[in-house]
Design an enzyme around this catalytic site. Structure first.
Site, PDB file in Angstrom:
ATOM      1  N   ASN A  78      -4.435   3.812   7.668  1.00  0.00           N
ATOM      2  CA  ASN A  78      -4.477   5.152   8.465  1.00  0.00           C
ATOM      3  C   ASN A  78      -5.010   6.360   7.780  1.00  0.00           C
ATOM      4  O   ASN A  78      -4.391   6.763   6.891  1.00  0.00           O
ATOM      5  CB  ASN A  78      -3.011   5.448   8.786  1.00  0.00           C
ATOM      6  CG  ASN A  78      -2.773   6.824   9.475  1.00  0.00           C
ATOM      7  OD1 ASN A  78      -3.686   7.552   9.998  1.00  0.00           O
ATOM      8  ND2 ASN A  78      -1.529   7.012   9.599  1.00  0.00           N
ATOM      9  N   LYS A  86      -5.304   9.352   8.657  1.00  0.00           N
ATOM     10  CA  LYS A  86      -4.657  10.546   8.827  1.00  0.00           C
ATOM     11  C   LYS A  86      -5.813  11.543   9.372  1.00  0.00           C
ATOM     12  O   LYS A  86      -6.954  11.380   9.661  1.00  0.00           O
ATOM     13  CB  LYS A  86      -3.594  10.915   7.984  1.00  0.00           C
ATOM     14  CG  LYS A  86      -2.600   9.882   7.640  1.00  0.00           C
ATOM     15  CD  LYS A  86      -1.354  10.208   6.741  1.00  0.00           C
ATOM     16  CE  LYS A  86      -0.527   9.105   6.689  1.00  0.00           C
ATOM     17  NZ  LYS A  86       0.497   9.313   5.880  1.00  0.00           N
ATOM     18  N   HIS A 119       3.545   7.354  14.940  1.00  0.00           N
ATOM     19  CA  HIS A 119       3.579   7.640  13.632  1.00  0.00           C
ATOM     20  C   HIS A 119       4.637   8.807  13.265  1.00  0.00           C
ATOM     21  O   HIS A 119       4.766   9.647  14.308  1.00  0.00           O
ATOM     22  CB  HIS A 119       2.115   7.917  12.819  1.00  0.00           C
ATOM     23  CG  HIS A 119       2.159   8.001  11.810  1.00  0.00           C
ATOM     24  ND1 HIS A 119       2.589   9.166  10.720  1.00  0.00           N
ATOM     25  CD2 HIS A 119       1.638   6.911  10.798  1.00  0.00           C
ATOM     26  CE1 HIS A 119       2.629   8.824   9.662  1.00  0.00           C
ATOM     27  NE2 HIS A 119       1.930   7.604   9.625  1.00  0.00           N
ATOM     28  N   GLU A 177       4.452  11.325  11.566  1.00  0.00           N
ATOM     29  CA  GLU A 177       3.764  12.640  11.441  1.00  0.00           C
ATOM     30  C   GLU A 177       3.682  13.147  13.029  1.00  0.00           C
ATOM     31  O   GLU A 177       3.791  14.279  13.072  1.00  0.00           O
ATOM     32  CB  GLU A 177       2.605  12.515  10.663  1.00  0.00           C
ATOM     33  CG  GLU A 177       2.711  12.359   9.290  1.00  0.00           C
ATOM     34  CD  GLU A 177       1.832  11.860   8.560  1.00  0.00           C
ATOM     35  OE1 GLU A 177       0.704  11.488   8.928  1.00  0.00           O
ATOM     36  OE2 GLU A 177       2.350  11.120   7.303  1.00  0.00           O
ATOM     37  N   GLU A 211       7.588   2.423   8.527  1.00  0.00           N
ATOM     38  CA  GLU A 211       7.337   3.151   7.529  1.00  0.00           C
ATOM     39  C   GLU A 211       8.643   4.062   7.391  1.00  0.00           C
ATOM     40  O   GLU A 211       8.765   5.148   7.985  1.00  0.00           O
ATOM     41  CB  GLU A 211       6.200   3.938   8.251  1.00  0.00           C
ATOM     42  CG  GLU A 211       5.080   3.355   8.375  1.00  0.00           C
ATOM     43  CD  GLU A 211       3.754   4.269   8.621  1.00  0.00           C
ATOM     44  OE1 GLU A 211       2.794   3.550   7.396  1.00  0.00           O
ATOM     45  OE2 GLU A 211       3.544   5.246   9.014  1.00  0.00           O
ATOM     46  N   GLY A 247       3.506   9.098   1.715  1.00  0.00           N
ATOM     47  CA  GLY A 247       2.923  10.229   0.868  1.00  0.00           C
ATOM     48  C   GLY A 247       3.698  10.764  -0.272  1.00  0.00           C
ATOM     49  O   GLY A 247       3.271  11.872  -0.736  1.00  0.00           O
ATOM     50  N   SER A 282       3.410   4.815   0.696  1.00  0.00           N
ATOM     51  CA  SER A 282       3.033   4.593  -0.520  1.00  0.00           C
ATOM     52  C   SER A 282       2.794   3.350  -1.277  1.00  0.00           C
ATOM     53  O   SER A 282       2.838   2.918  -2.463  1.00  0.00           O
ATOM     54  CB  SER A 282       4.079   5.128  -1.749  1.00  0.00           C
ATOM     55  OG  SER A 282       4.323   6.768  -1.283  1.00  0.00           O
TER      56      SER A 282
HETATM   57  P1  13P Z   1       0.847   6.630   2.412  1.00  0.00           P
HETATM   58  O1  13P Z   1       0.429   5.481   2.098  1.00  0.00           O
HETATM   59  O2  13P Z   1      -0.109   7.876   2.041  1.00  0.00           O
HETATM   60  O3  13P Z   1       2.195   7.005   1.883  1.00  0.00           O
HETATM   61  O4  13P Z   1       1.076   6.825   4.081  1.00  0.00           O
HETATM   62  C1  13P Z   1       1.701   5.858   4.596  1.00  0.00           C
HETATM   63  C2  13P Z   1       1.400   6.024   6.179  1.00  0.00           C
HETATM   64  O5  13P Z   1       2.003   6.950   6.771  1.00  0.00           O
HETATM   65  C3  13P Z   1       0.327   5.230   6.883  1.00  0.00           C
HETATM   66  O6  13P Z   1       0.333   5.236   8.328  1.00  0.00           O
END
Ligand code: 13P
Length: 255
Positions: free
Chosen positions: A9, A11, A95, A97, A167, A173, A213
């Protein structure tokens, strides 16, 4: 056996020209004959470049979100049909976010999942608890509510078309990965809820990805857990070598 899915992903990262460079380098590493399934979800504007450079490879391309409405006056939105027409086979839904910054809720994710399935896209439904929720001991309650909300009114036949991604928000992140045992515990719980909602066979065949992560150094231990069927990778999917290394790790475990 469930085929592992290694998904990236991106983002809000990588312009179309950066995507083109990434995909050329990625393709040069060899994309045929992998045992895992591979998915990349770039920003909307990078989808055409990715689809074009990866044409003829088995890599799937997905959107990071979509609108639940067919078409019309929804400024800034992208429809399921637009994603499919652009060459996407998958779409991330719900997601954390999107939930945090764009106020999406379970009802919204449910409408999107229905529309995505109607248009032939595979929804990757994301669920997971925040740090406060984990500390309060309500992780199971939260993932159960999000999962059942996303699946409302879907038939077992449609549920079989989904991928679920667990997640934990506190691991996204932050560099703080859930331990394989913590992740496995929630993945098992999610599968139990799926069995309750559908049947054992359906629950056992659905793939549940872990995200938060995930990186080359922890991919193997996470993917070795019984109910972890792949990874949804943010930061580490932006680097060709890291993402590829995680695919190779998946291959080793999927053989
Ligand atoms: P990270 O791998 O950067 O922690 O992000 C995970 C994520 O949100 C994937 O959708």
């Amino acid at each position: 056996m469930r085929q592992l899915l290694i998904a990236g992903n991106w983002k809000m990262n990588h312009t179309a020209s950066e995507t083109e460079t990434f995909c050329r380098n990625f393709r040069a590493l060899g994309l045929e004959d992998h045992k895992v399934e591979i998915l990349l979800c770039p920003p909307f504007t990078s989808i055409p470049a990715m689809v074009s450079v990866l044409d003829g490879t088995p890599v799937h391309v997905g959107g990071q979100d979509m609108c639940y409405v067919e078409s019309g006056a929804f400024t800034g939105a992208i429809s399921a049909a637009m994603l499919a027409d652009a060459g996407c086979s998958h779409v991330l839904l719900g997601h954390s976010e999107r939930r945090q910054f764009f106020h999406e809720d379970d009802a919204n994710v449910n409408l999107k999942a229905k529309k995505a399935i109607e248009k032939g896209l595979t929804p990757v439904v994301c669920i997971g608890e925040t740090r406060e929720q984990r500390e309060k001991g309500v992780t199971e309650k939260v993932v159960r509510t999000q999962l059942l909300g996303a699946l409302e009114d879907l038939s077992t036949e449609d549920i079989l078309k989904l991928v679920i991604a667990y997640e934990p928000v506190w691991a996204i992140g932050t560099g703080l990965t859930a331990t394989p045992e913590q992740a496995q515990e929630v993945h098992r719980y999610i599968r139990d809820v799926l069995a309750e909602r559908t049947d054992d066979e359906t629950a056992e065949s659905l793939r549940i990805l872990y995200g938060g992560s995930a990186k080359p150094s922890n991919a193997e231990e996470l993917l070795s857990e019984k109910d972890i069927d792949g990874l949804l990778i943010g930061g580490a999917s932006l680097k060709v070598d890291d993402f590829y290394q995680m695919i190779v790790t998946g291959d080793k475990l999927n053989s």
